[in-house]
Design a protein around this motif. Structure first.
Motif, PDB file in Angstrom:
ATOM      1  N   ASN A   1      28.053  57.863  44.032  1.00  0.00           N
ATOM      2  CA  ASN A   1      29.058  57.249  43.715  1.00  0.00           C
ATOM      3  C   ASN A   1      28.864  57.739  41.546  1.00  0.00           C
TER       4      ASN A   1
ATOM      5  N   LYS B   1      34.215  51.050  49.423  1.00  0.00           N
ATOM      6  CA  LYS B   1      32.568  52.191  49.703  1.00  0.00           C
ATOM      7  C   LYS B   1      32.154  51.798  48.897  1.00  0.00           C
TER       8      LYS B   1
ATOM      9  N   THR C   1      30.340  48.021  48.691  1.00  0.00           N
ATOM     10  CA  THR C   1      29.314  48.113  49.455  1.00  0.00           C
ATOM     11  C   THR C   1      27.995  48.706  48.726  1.00  0.00           C
TER      12      THR C   1
ATOM     13  N   ASP D   1      37.894  61.625  52.837  1.00  0.00           N
ATOM     14  CA  ASP D   1      36.636  60.965  52.504  1.00  0.00           C
ATOM     15  C   ASP D   1      36.727  61.672  50.885  1.00  0.00           C
TER      16      ASP D   1
ATOM     17  N   LYS E   1      38.797  47.086  55.598  1.00  0.00           N
ATOM     18  CA  LYS E   1      38.707  48.242  56.072  1.00  0.00           C
ATOM     19  C   LYS E   1      39.845  49.051  57.820  1.00  0.00           C
TER      20      LYS E   1
END
Length: 411
Positions: free
Chosen positions: A208, A259, A262, A293, A403
């Protein structure tokens, strides 16, 4: 005298006209917000002329052997070709360039070498001539380590060679030539004066975080991860904005953001808090804007802080109410007994992302606008809970439910 039927028709036409007027007013407001937002961004922009002058001054320093770096030769020979100036908020310069058939981003906190504190001291010799006195190698390394430690806190492991971690050249080889060695010292010290560089370079293997590709003096290059039209709908015309980008693309990016949340909470050495959550601070990995994705990258980390640092920031100043202790999007708490801000943050990343990206605010339509009818009611309830969850243990359940609904909408 009007019949009841005629009266009802007139009321109906009046309501229809009022509804149309409201829709037009909403469209005008959105257009105005987009226009003023664009003007604000343009007011912070740099020109092509300014950008080329900045690059020219950088190359003059390189040719004078004052700075060094693995990208200097490519920048100054034209192998790295300037394309555009993206923006320059608060003095920070962000340039788009082309290198080896790929777009890259050149960044620096300040556009001039004079804005950085030098690593050397200036002293007069016996003849009364001013000379630059550079620290010994071992002392310089300790200075670099201290600079990294100040920003990263307890993350630096004992025994880590921070110079190798943060520099792109061959430090051992640089030491063989005094002039080259001092140029490398100047360059690395200016890079270490930029918190964003420290963060990106230290974590550039994280999925990321954009990869740092190299440096020249006080400039460094990172992979190009543009926000894309889904993230920044204000650059679309008003018709496109009201029509809305396809739900599939926005839902995929929202999943990518979950994501990222998280990752902020669990996959860094310490928990991270983002205190300036807006579209332009996030980018997308190449070719994933419409993918299932989608990989979201944090491309501006000036307002990203480790858990041990955010407490120091929040615990400053006098207060009357909790909001007096807020730091941008990070919410603080006021100690009513001492009337001082507590060294704690009461908002969560999930809460801040929901409030500032997923839902509409300040003329922005919100990433999760116009959801499919199959999830619209449930999603509205979850997002409402999301904006008030704070540091409650419930946030994990809320994130899981959000989610689930996004995945369901894509099936």
């Amino acid at each position: 005298m009007l019949s009841k039927t005629t009266g009802k028709h007139r009321v109906s036409r009046w309501k229809s006209t009022l509804l149309k007027a409201c829709l037009i007013l909403v469209a005008i407001c959105l257009a105005y917000a987009a226009f003023t937002g664009r003007l604000m961004q343009l007011s912070q922009s740099c020109t092509h002329k300014q950008s080329k002058v900045t690059i020219g001054k950088l190359c003059d320093l390189y040719k004078s052997k004052i700075i060094n770096g693995n990208l200097c030769n490519d920048i100054c020979s034209g192998n790295i070709e300037y394309i555009d100036c993206l923006h320059s908020p608060r003095g920070k310069v962000v340039l788009l360039a082309q290198w080896k058939n790929q777009k890259i981003v050149l960044k620096t906190k300040h556009p001039s070498v004079d804005a950085y504190a030098p690593v050397y001291s200036v002293m007069e010799n016996l003849e009364g001539i001013a000379e630059k006195m550079y620290p010994e190698d071992v002392i310089f390394k300790s200075l670099v380590e201290s600079q990294a430690q100040t920003y990263l806190g307890t993350i630096i492991k004992e025994g880590d060679d921070v110079v190798d971690r943060f520099w792109f050249g061959n430090w051992s080889k640089d030491r063989l030539n005094t002039l080259s060695f001092h140029a490398s010292m100047n360059s690395l010290w200016m890079l270490m004066s930029q918190d964003e560089y420290i963060f990106l370079k230290y974590h550039d293997t994280h999925p990321n975080v954009p990869q740092v590709l190299g440096a020249c003096g006080y400039f460094y290059a990172v992979e190009y991860s543009p926000p894309g039209v889904i993230f920044e709908p204000e650059f679309l015309n008003i018709g496109q904005q009201l029509q809305s980008a396809p739900w599939q693309g926005r839902a995929n990016i929202a999943l990518g953001l979950l994501k990222l949340i998280t990752a902020f909470d669990k996959s860094f050495p310490q928990k991270l808090y983002h205190c300036d959550v807006k579209e332009g601070n996030f980018g997308l990995q190449s070719n994933t804007e419409w993918a299932t994705d989608a990989v979201v990258k944090v491309i501006d980390v000036d307002m990203v802080f480790y858990e041990n640092k955010i407490g120091e920031i929040m615990g400053q100043g006098e207060c009357v109410r909790d909001s007096d202790c807020d730091f941008f999007h990070c919410r603080g708490r006021c100690n009513q007994e001492t009337r001082m801000c507590s060294p704690e943050i009461i908002s969560s990343n999930l809460q801040v992302f929901c409030s500032n990206l997923f839902l509409p605010r300040h003329g922005k339509p919100g990433l999760l606008r116009y959801p499919p009818s199959s999830i619209s009611k449930e999603l509205a309830i979850v997002l409402e809970k999301c904006t008030t969850v704070g540091q409650s243990p419930r946030q994990a359940d809320i994130q899981k439910e959000l989610k689930r609904l996004l995945i369901k909408s894509l099936e």
